[in-house]
Design a protein around this motif. Sequence first.
Motif, mmCIF file in Angstrom:
data_model
loop_
_atom_site.group_PDB
_atom_site.id
_atom_site.type_symbol
_atom_site.label_atom_id
_atom_site.label_comp_id
_atom_site.label_asym_id
_atom_site.label_seq_id
_atom_site.Cartn_x
_atom_site.Cartn_y
_atom_site.Cartn_z
ATOM 1 N N THR A 183 -15.749 39.048 -21.969
ATOM 2 C CA THR A 183 -14.976 38.504 -23.099
ATOM 3 C C THR A 183 -15.762 37.478 -23.912
ATOM 4 N N SER A 184 -16.870 36.984 -23.322
ATOM 5 C CA SER A 184 -17.621 35.930 -24.024
ATOM 6 C C SER A 184 -18.738 36.471 -24.912
ATOM 7 N N ILE A 185 -18.974 37.787 -24.889
ATOM 8 C CA ILE A 185 -20.069 38.349 -25.688
ATOM 9 C C ILE A 185 -19.511 39.154 -26.857
ATOM 10 N N ASP A 197 -27.368 33.600 -29.951
ATOM 11 C CA ASP A 197 -27.329 32.488 -29.001
ATOM 12 C C ASP A 197 -25.967 32.450 -28.309
ATOM 13 N N ASN A 198 -25.952 32.452 -26.978
ATOM 14 C CA ASN A 198 -24.690 32.414 -26.227
ATOM 15 C C ASN A 198 -24.949 31.759 -24.866
ATOM 16 N N PRO A 199 -25.045 30.411 -24.826
ATOM 17 C CA PRO A 199 -25.390 29.710 -23.578
ATOM 18 C C PRO A 199 -24.415 29.981 -22.428
ATOM 19 N N ARG A 200 -23.110 30.040 -22.730
ATOM 20 C CA ARG A 200 -22.125 30.251 -21.659
ATOM 21 C C ARG A 200 -22.306 31.618 -21.020
ATOM 22 N N ALA A 201 -22.515 32.657 -21.837
ATOM 23 C CA ALA A 201 -22.730 33.996 -21.293
ATOM 24 C C ALA A 201 -23.977 34.022 -20.424
ATOM 25 N N ASP A 202 -25.038 33.349 -20.889
ATOM 26 C CA ASP A 202 -26.276 33.333 -20.114
ATOM 27 C C ASP A 202 -26.101 32.575 -18.793
ATOM 28 N N GLU A 203 -25.270 31.520 -18.810
ATOM 29 C CA GLU A 203 -25.001 30.767 -17.572
ATOM 30 C C GLU A 203 -24.253 31.645 -16.563
ATOM 31 N N ILE A 204 -23.250 32.397 -17.066
ATOM 32 C CA ILE A 204 -22.503 33.307 -16.180
ATOM 33 C C ILE A 204 -23.427 34.377 -15.619
ATOM 34 N N PHE A 205 -24.270 34.941 -16.502
ATOM 35 C CA PHE A 205 -25.210 35.970 -16.052
ATOM 36 C C PHE A 205 -26.108 35.442 -14.927
ATOM 37 N N GLN A 206 -26.602 34.210 -15.114
ATOM 38 C CA GLN A 206 -27.491 33.620 -14.116
ATOM 39 C C GLN A 206 -26.786 33.457 -12.779
ATOM 40 N N ASP A 236 -23.518 42.320 -29.843
ATOM 41 C CA ASP A 236 -24.556 41.754 -28.967
ATOM 42 C C ASP A 236 -24.999 42.848 -27.998
ATOM 43 N N THR A 237 -25.803 43.782 -28.487
ATOM 44 C CA THR A 237 -26.134 44.983 -27.713
ATOM 45 C C THR A 237 -26.891 44.669 -26.417
ATOM 46 N N VAL A 238 -27.748 43.636 -26.454
ATOM 47 C CA VAL A 238 -28.517 43.298 -25.242
ATOM 48 C C VAL A 238 -27.583 42.896 -24.114
ATOM 49 N N ARG A 239 -26.672 41.968 -24.407
ATOM 50 C CA ARG A 239 -25.766 41.499 -23.354
ATOM 51 C C ARG A 239 -24.699 42.547 -23.016
ATOM 52 N N GLN A 240 -24.320 43.377 -23.976
ATOM 53 C CA GLN A 240 -23.371 44.455 -23.682
ATOM 54 C C GLN A 240 -23.981 45.410 -22.635
ATOM 55 N N GLN A 241 -25.265 45.737 -22.807
ATOM 56 C CA GLN A 241 -25.916 46.612 -21.840
ATOM 57 C C GLN A 241 -26.073 45.914 -20.483
ATOM 58 N N LEU A 242 -26.358 44.617 -20.514
ATOM 59 C CA LEU A 242 -26.443 43.874 -19.258
ATOM 60 C C LEU A 242 -25.103 43.888 -18.525
ATOM 61 N N HIS A 243 -24.019 43.787 -19.286
ATOM 62 C CA HIS A 243 -22.690 43.818 -18.662
ATOM 63 C C HIS A 243 -22.438 45.163 -17.981
ATOM 64 N N ILE A 244 -22.833 46.242 -18.644
ATOM 65 C CA ILE A 244 -22.667 47.575 -18.044
ATOM 66 C C ILE A 244 -23.460 47.683 -16.755
#
Length: 608
Positions: free
Chosen positions: A42-44, A11-20, A48-56
């Motif tokens: 820096t927030s993931i 669970d990482n609401p702030r990361a998901d808000e930034i992604f959105q 957290d492999t799912v969000r790490q791949q999204l960042h890439i």
Amino acid sequence: MPFIVNANTIDNPRADEIFQRIDTGGYSSNDELHQLLEEYKTSIAVDDTVRQQLHIRLTCWSQPANSIEQLNTAIHYADKYLNIYKQPSLSVIQLDLALCKTWFLHQLGKNQQVFEQLDSIIDNAYLLEDPRLIADSRTIRGSILSYMGNFSAALEDLITAQNLYESLNLEYWANVNLGQIANSYRRFGDAKTALTYQGKLESFYLKSNQAYSANLINIEMGMSLEELGRYQEANERYQRAREFWLKENELLAAADMAVSIGGNFINLNQLEQAKTLLEQAQKHITPDVASSYSYMNLYLAKVHHQLGNHNQALEYIQTAETAFNEHNNTRGLNQVLHLKSQVYQSLEQWSDAYYSLLAYVDAHEALDKKTLSDRNSEMQARFNTDKIQSENEWLIQRDKDKEQQLQILQRNEQMQIIIIVLVAIILAIVSIFAYKQLMRKQQFKFLALTDELTKLSNRRDTYAQGLHFLKAAQQSAKPFSIISFDADHFKKVNDNLGHEIGDKVLVKLASICSSMMRETDVVGRVGGEEFLVLLPNIDKTKAIEIANRLIDTIANYDWSQISPHLQQTISAGVTSYSNETELSPLLLKADKALYSAKAAGRNCVKAE
């Protein structure tokens, strides 16, 4: 490009808000975008492999792309992570990085190189049953196809992507894709419809405070206004965009806007302003920036041609032609061929002018045939309602199984209606386009046989009709005469009064002569100030009488209406058919008679 956040146990609401925010263009500048990317990183957590791949993936699509070095860096970034995630089985990150790479290759002008890769990406996206990746890849391919002039294939991709984005409730990316559909309308000639869509999109972006997207659609609106001939309004749009890019320190993008503004200055006949802007743009636009570089050289060629620097214009034409060929831009290449023909005409290099014009007409006919073939033979297969419906319903159903929150099944009925309406619209567009293409073919034929300045038959058409009249005279034993005339001391008119006055004199000579001839006669412009009158069923005596009336009418015309103190006369040579088997001997006799009239003091008629 947008993505869907797959199921994630962390669970990482702030990361998901930034992604959105990043995913929906909720930032006002590139600096803010990169700040958001850094905060997301820096927030993931490391695991957290799912969000790490999204960042890439986000980072790949957010790479700067304002110079050749930046584009190559972006491609290197994609290759780096493609190598890291290289594996036998298909993965979303692998396909999305490959898609990201093709987009930057397109911006380098390597359009032919990317299509095989795009086809493979789309096929594999269907195998993964990922509707979002299918929509992303088809909108990319559709955008490139539209840019290259293949509108039917582009619309297939873009409309399929539009259905998917709307079905996935992705309003932002549906609007981005709709902008590409509007571009396709503009590119194949319906700029008015494109402008309607673009106006709605601009309002949406401005209300959403999406300055970057609003600037991009502002540029597209400038292009549509330019297509409609509203050049001043287009330049106001381009200037606004140029100021935006300068504020963002995007010098290459600002230079690209300078090229567009310069092109419109040419249309407004503000040649010195155009020349200044285009020469400034040369400092930033290199050959590797394919589209901007090719159009910059095309516009510089137009400026120098209109300023009378024809040899300099030819140098720019050669550069533009090479650039358009290298990145397969048929629309730009056609403009180059047409301009080349005009320049050769100005240089009185008639053979080169003819072959350039012939190449221009052939290129247009080839494009017309290809486009009509696409629409008439492939449209039903491409836009088969049942096929699109079943394909999209299947993809969305599969995605629902993986992403319960999408609720795709609730929109199936609405999707069917949308598809039917879109197919109806497309079929109507195809019918209209086919009619426009037929009219355009007729116009091209007219242009190929008509002198652009005087609207008389050109040399090619005049000689062809002369040969026809000669053969008719041979078969019927009826007379056939020719009057060859040109303007006396015409060089002095150009030298003393300017080429604009000279052009007006030529137009008036053509008008006077045409008004005095029968409908069955042919009046043609065969050289700079040289004209030929073909008189079927007229003998030499009558032809001499007609030539004398023409001489008197022109000598007595009030030429001061064109320029004070201007007085213009002509000299004419007359000859008639006398058992010649080819047209050339007749033309030589007419020229000889014309030279005799010149030698006799001009403003007179001589016969041979």
